[in-house]
Motif scaffolding. Structure first.
Motif, PDB file in Angstrom:
ATOM      1  N   THR A 148       1.016  -1.105   0.425  1.00  0.00           N
ATOM      2  CA  THR A 148       0.576  -0.312   0.100  1.00  0.00           C
ATOM      3  C   THR A 148       0.851   1.464  -0.402  1.00  0.00           C
ATOM      4  O   THR A 148       2.037   0.834   0.726  1.00  0.00           O
ATOM      5  CB  THR A 148      -0.854   0.209   1.225  1.00  0.00           C
ATOM      6  OG1 THR A 148      -0.141  -0.290   2.062  1.00  0.00           O
ATOM      7  CG2 THR A 148      -1.939  -1.456   1.384  1.00  0.00           C
ATOM      8  N   THR A 149       0.623   2.461  -0.717  1.00  0.00           N
ATOM      9  CA  THR A 149       1.005   3.039  -0.694  1.00  0.00           C
ATOM     10  C   THR A 149       1.858   4.777   0.823  1.00  0.00           C
ATOM     11  O   THR A 149       1.818   5.027   1.284  1.00  0.00           O
ATOM     12  CB  THR A 149       0.648   4.138  -1.909  1.00  0.00           C
ATOM     13  OG1 THR A 149      -0.551   4.822  -1.607  1.00  0.00           O
ATOM     14  CG2 THR A 149       1.387   3.520  -3.068  1.00  0.00           C
ATOM     15  N   ASN A 160      -3.557  12.151   3.658  1.00  0.00           N
ATOM     16  CA  ASN A 160      -4.035  11.922   1.724  1.00  0.00           C
ATOM     17  C   ASN A 160      -5.667  12.541   2.559  1.00  0.00           C
ATOM     18  O   ASN A 160      -6.726  12.844   3.438  1.00  0.00           O
ATOM     19  CB  ASN A 160      -4.916  10.584   2.171  1.00  0.00           C
ATOM     20  CG  ASN A 160      -3.488   9.760   1.257  1.00  0.00           C
ATOM     21  OD1 ASN A 160      -3.168  10.489  -0.046  1.00  0.00           O
ATOM     22  ND2 ASN A 160      -3.326   8.356   0.980  1.00  0.00           N
ATOM     23  N   LYS A 219      -8.401  12.167  -8.848  1.00  0.00           N
ATOM     24  CA  LYS A 219      -7.463  10.440  -8.730  1.00  0.00           C
ATOM     25  C   LYS A 219      -7.925   9.835  -9.683  1.00  0.00           C
ATOM     26  O   LYS A 219      -6.699   8.859 -10.077  1.00  0.00           O
ATOM     27  CB  LYS A 219      -7.564  10.102  -6.933  1.00  0.00           C
ATOM     28  CG  LYS A 219      -7.258  11.209  -5.337  1.00  0.00           C
ATOM     29  CD  LYS A 219      -5.823  11.549  -5.958  1.00  0.00           C
ATOM     30  CE  LYS A 219      -5.937  12.906  -5.176  1.00  0.00           C
ATOM     31  NZ  LYS A 219      -4.223  13.635  -5.098  1.00  0.00           N
ATOM     32  N   THR A 220      -9.359   9.308  -9.448  1.00  0.00           N
ATOM     33  CA  THR A 220      -9.656   7.940 -10.632  1.00  0.00           C
ATOM     34  C   THR A 220     -10.866   8.693 -11.287  1.00  0.00           C
ATOM     35  O   THR A 220     -11.195   9.857 -11.167  1.00  0.00           O
ATOM     36  CB  THR A 220      -9.875   6.859  -9.921  1.00  0.00           C
ATOM     37  OG1 THR A 220     -11.438   6.985  -9.396  1.00  0.00           O
ATOM     38  CG2 THR A 220      -8.334   6.413  -9.023  1.00  0.00           C
ATOM     39  N   ARG A 245     -12.733   2.676  -5.002  1.00  0.00           N
ATOM     40  CA  ARG A 245     -11.419   2.787  -6.205  1.00  0.00           C
ATOM     41  C   ARG A 245     -11.441   4.511  -6.361  1.00  0.00           C
ATOM     42  O   ARG A 245     -11.442   4.867  -7.767  1.00  0.00           O
ATOM     43  CB  ARG A 245     -11.206   1.939  -7.118  1.00  0.00           C
ATOM     44  CG  ARG A 245     -11.649   0.851  -6.942  1.00  0.00           C
ATOM     45  CD  ARG A 245     -11.426  -0.258  -8.296  1.00  0.00           C
ATOM     46  NE  ARG A 245     -12.662  -0.654  -8.620  1.00  0.00           N
ATOM     47  CZ  ARG A 245     -13.057  -1.077  -9.750  1.00  0.00           C
ATOM     48  NH1 ARG A 245     -12.531  -1.371 -10.964  1.00  0.00           N
ATOM     49  NH2 ARG A 245     -14.271  -1.045 -10.435  1.00  0.00           N
ATOM     50  N   GLU A 293      -6.883   5.169  -5.782  1.00  0.00           N
ATOM     51  CA  GLU A 293      -6.457   4.648  -6.227  1.00  0.00           C
ATOM     52  C   GLU A 293      -6.477   3.170  -7.017  1.00  0.00           C
ATOM     53  O   GLU A 293      -8.290   2.757  -6.438  1.00  0.00           O
ATOM     54  CB  GLU A 293      -4.961   3.656  -5.617  1.00  0.00           C
ATOM     55  CG  GLU A 293      -4.848   4.851  -4.883  1.00  0.00           C
ATOM     56  CD  GLU A 293      -3.348   4.179  -4.190  1.00  0.00           C
ATOM     57  OE1 GLU A 293      -2.173   3.744  -4.893  1.00  0.00           O
ATOM     58  OE2 GLU A 293      -3.515   3.048  -3.019  1.00  0.00           O
ATOM     59  N   GLU A 294      -7.060   3.274  -8.563  1.00  0.00           N
ATOM     60  CA  GLU A 294      -7.895   2.165  -9.293  1.00  0.00           C
ATOM     61  C   GLU A 294      -7.626   0.675  -8.639  1.00  0.00           C
ATOM     62  O   GLU A 294      -9.191   0.244  -9.358  1.00  0.00           O
ATOM     63  CB  GLU A 294      -7.467   2.745 -10.684  1.00  0.00           C
ATOM     64  CG  GLU A 294      -8.231   1.723 -11.896  1.00  0.00           C
ATOM     65  CD  GLU A 294      -9.379   2.489 -12.331  1.00  0.00           C
ATOM     66  OE1 GLU A 294     -10.091   2.021 -12.258  1.00  0.00           O
ATOM     67  OE2 GLU A 294      -9.664   3.035 -11.766  1.00  0.00           O
TER      68      GLU A 294
END
Length: 253
Positions: A125-126, A133, A165-166, A193, A196-197
């Motif tokens: 995970t980032t 975030n 972001k997505t 999602r 992040e996708e």
């Protein structure tokens, strides 16, 4: 004992800045603390350079609390009893569900990751401890926002700058308000999602003994079309309620 005057003023300025998520001007600082403008400016400029205070440039510069100040606070938070109280339960939770578990709190209009617990075979995970975030596209952030008092929630939302972001990211305060209403109705938040996708997360609020939301816990995993995220949501909601009780919360979630 003689106290250093500049140090006193610096701490008073930090306290004042931290109380206003909307940001405060230099004139307001001088007025509230009865400081000469030159003295206040020198202190604030130094705090900005050290990352203790953020500056937003506009018609008038405004100041908000900075990440360095928050990280110092995290070092204190990590030593608090409540971290030791919830850590074993969240570690076991990560192992039981086989997913990464986070505990996060609000920092202005963002969420900061305070704790991270991984299962035996964790995914990458980032998000890491100490990173921030946006609240509007994370399950942690939405879970916290949904249960804040209306005045503070409105202030936080007004500071959000929506960025895509997505393709699924919430992009307006109206859409966010609608989503937060749904969060309260079901008791948990989804990051479908939106950040992040390839990641899908579910989160639920954690309350303190005073009845106020103090943070949230979340489950993070790679997106799977076959995963039932509503079931995961109910699981994380139940665990958040258990953690809240450990911290002295007597109400119902």
């Amino acid at each position: 004992m003689k106290l250093n005057r500049t140090t006193q003023r610096t701490i008073e300025i930090l306290k004042l800045v931290s109380k206003d998520p909307e940001g405060i001007t230099l004139d307001d600082i001088c007025q509230h603390l009865e400081l000469p403008k030159t003295s206040a400016y020198d202190i604030v400029t130094t705090l900005v350079a050290m990352g203790m205070v953020n500056v937003a440039k506009g018609q008038k510069q405004t100041y908000t609390i900075g990440l360095t100040a928050y990280r110092i606070g995290i070092n204190y938070t990590n030593n608090l009893d409540f971290i030791g109280t919830i850590e074993p339960k969240l570690k076991a939770f990560a192992k039981d569900v086989g997913k990464t578990v986070f505990f996060g709190v609000r920092s202005d209009h963002e969420v900061v990751y305070i704790c991270k617990f991984e299962p035996e075979n964790p995914i990458i995970t980032t998000a890491t401890v100490g990173t921030k975030n946006p609240m509007y596209c994370t399950s942690l952030g939405k879970a916290i926002l949904a249960y804040m008092d209306e005045e503070t929630k409105a202030q936080v939302i007004s500071r959000i700058k929506f960025r895509k972001k997505t393709e699924r990211t919430i992009m307006s305060s109206e859409e966010l308000e609608k989503e937060l209403k749904a969060v309260k109705e079901r008791g948990y938040a989804l990051d479908a999602r939106e950040m992040e996708e390839h990641m899908e997360c579910v989160g639920a609020p954690v309350f303190g003994s005073d009845g106020n939301v103090m943070g949230a816990i979340s489950l993070s995993s790679l997106y799977k079309p076959t995963e039932d995220y509503q079931v995961l949501g109910r699981i994380v909601h139940k665990k958040a309620a258990e953690v809240s009780k450990l911290l002295g919360f007597l109400g119902k979630i």
